[in-house]
Design an enzyme around this catalytic site. Structure first.
Site, PDB file in Angstrom:
ATOM      1  CE1 TYR A  47      -7.499  -8.994  -0.270  1.00 21.58           C
ATOM      2  CE2 TYR A  47      -6.435  -7.992   1.636  1.00 21.58           C
ATOM      3  CZ  TYR A  47      -6.848  -7.921   0.319  1.00 21.58           C
ATOM      4  OH  TYR A  47      -6.608  -6.787  -0.416  1.00 21.58           O
ATOM      5  CG  HIS A  54      -1.970  -1.114   1.134  1.00 20.12           C
ATOM      6  ND1 HIS A  54      -3.013  -1.213   2.020  1.00 20.12           N
ATOM      7  CD2 HIS A  54      -2.086  -2.185   0.307  1.00 20.12           C
ATOM      8  CE1 HIS A  54      -3.730  -2.291   1.749  1.00 20.12           C
ATOM      9  NE2 HIS A  54      -3.165  -2.893   0.706  1.00 20.12           N
TER      10      HIS A  54
END
Length: 372
Positions: A267, A152
């Site tokens: 996730y 990120h």
């Protein structure tokens, strides 16, 4: 009893509204009316690209190499600062000053270990190219503190019509602390003057402790940004978690909600937030379920693609195609698959010649050529 009923009604209304928003627009199969031409190969992960006035293309390779591509020859540009190419980090975006012929500046974002902490963070520089090397390198911004997390970093660069420079930094995997706190870097869209100075009308100027370069916050990992050719507004897209990739129109000082509100889950299937909407937080223009892992975006203005003109192109890393996001002003009305199974599309741009160019992992730079 009345209070309880009102509360139930409130959540029913919220749920109904969310269900309407979650109704997907079916992805239509592609209609092949084009071929591909290889502009340059031999670039493993071509992350960003930008054009110089002589028609050559600057291409960033994630490992840390900046190429200048012309006539199917790629020339490495020397003197690129040290890049920490780990995880999602590396040499990221490149942009050319809108008045390049007069000032000569190019702009780069990359993961850098400069600073006192271990790890890296996103850094923005500008430089000039002389004799196939970067010169007059100037740091304009560096996210802090460094972190050893490898994901990120963002990061795209766009100039608006007034000459302001916008760039993105992802939340660096630290949420909600980074994206929801304007005193911290990460999970933000930033705005600067072309020399790195902070505009006096940025929304958090003068607020004690705030990062005054911040223009909007509450983002997860924006890897697409483009200037709308008509309205002049800055559009971004960002990676959601598992589901909930978003398209947003950037507003001054606005909070885009991550991770307080999200249309995705984690996730491992766990819930990040039960909220999809909250007062004071922006709703996305559009979101994808399932995630496509968007990277790169471009508005089509070229007459070479009459069926695409006026719409938005977005690359998909997960599904390895290019998506045509069909627009009616600021509403998404359709989706069409382009370049099925082309590979992991990192960037998509409309070149000065009007053609659409793709940077594709393992393939290099491709040009989409319409069939006559």
């Amino acid at each position: 009893m009345i209070r309880y009923s009102a509360l139930v009604l409130f959540f029913v209304l919220i749920s109904c509204k969310a269900q309407v928003k979650e109704k997907d627009i079916t992805l239509q199969p592609e209609k092949i009316s084009y071929t591909f031409e290889t502009v340059i190969s031999g670039i493993d992960i071509p992350w960003g690209m930008a054009w110089l006035p002589d028609g050559s293309i600057l291409v960033t390779e994630k490992s840390g190499i900046l190429y200048q591509v012309k006539n199917q020859i790629k020339t490495p540009i020397a003197n690129v600062p040290q890049v920490i190419a780990r995880g999602q980090g590396g040499l990221l975006d490149v942009a050319v000053h809108p008045n390049y012929e007069k000032v000569g500046w190019i702009y780069l974002t990359f993961s850098s270990d400069s600073g006192t902490e271990k790890g890296a963070h996103t850094r923005l520089i500008r430089a000039k190219i002389e004799n196939q090397a970067l010169t007059d390198i100037q740091e304009l911004y560096k996210g802090v503190p460094n972190t050893t997390r490898g994901h990120h970093f963002g990061s795209r660069i766009v100039f608006d019509k007034q000459g302001f420079l916008y760039f993105t930094i992802g939340d660096r995997g630290n949420h909600p602390e980074n994206p929801q706190d304007v005193n911290r870097d990460g999970g933000k869209v930033y705005r600067l003057h072309d020399d790195g100075k902070i505009p006096s009308d940025n929304p958090f100027v003068g607020i004690p402790g705030a990062k005054e370069a911040v223009f909007s916050f509450g983002h997860r990992n924006p890897q697409g940004m483009a200037l709308h050719p008509t309205t002049g507004k800055i559009w971004t897209h960002e990676h959601g978690p598992k589901g909930g990739d978003e398209i947003n129109i950037i507003k001054k000082g606005a909070n885009y909600g991550w991770p307080i509100i999200t249309y995705g889950i984690d996730y491992d299937g766990s819930v990040i937030s039960n909220l999809k909407e909250k007062e004071g937080m922006e709703q996305p223009l559009y979101y994808w379920l399932p995630s496509i892992a968007p990277s790169g975006m471009a508005f089509v203005t070229s007459d070479l693609y009459p069926n695409w003109k006026g719409h938005l192109l977005v690359g998909s890393l997960s599904f390895q195609y290019l998506e045509l996001v069909q627009l009616d002003n600021e509403t998404v009305v359709g989706r069409q698959k382009i370049a099925t199974d082309i590979g992991r599309v990192r960037d998509v741009r409309q070149g000065p010649d009007g053609y659409i160019y793709l940077s594709v992992e393992g393939k290099g730079i491709l040009k989409i050529v319409p069939k006559l």
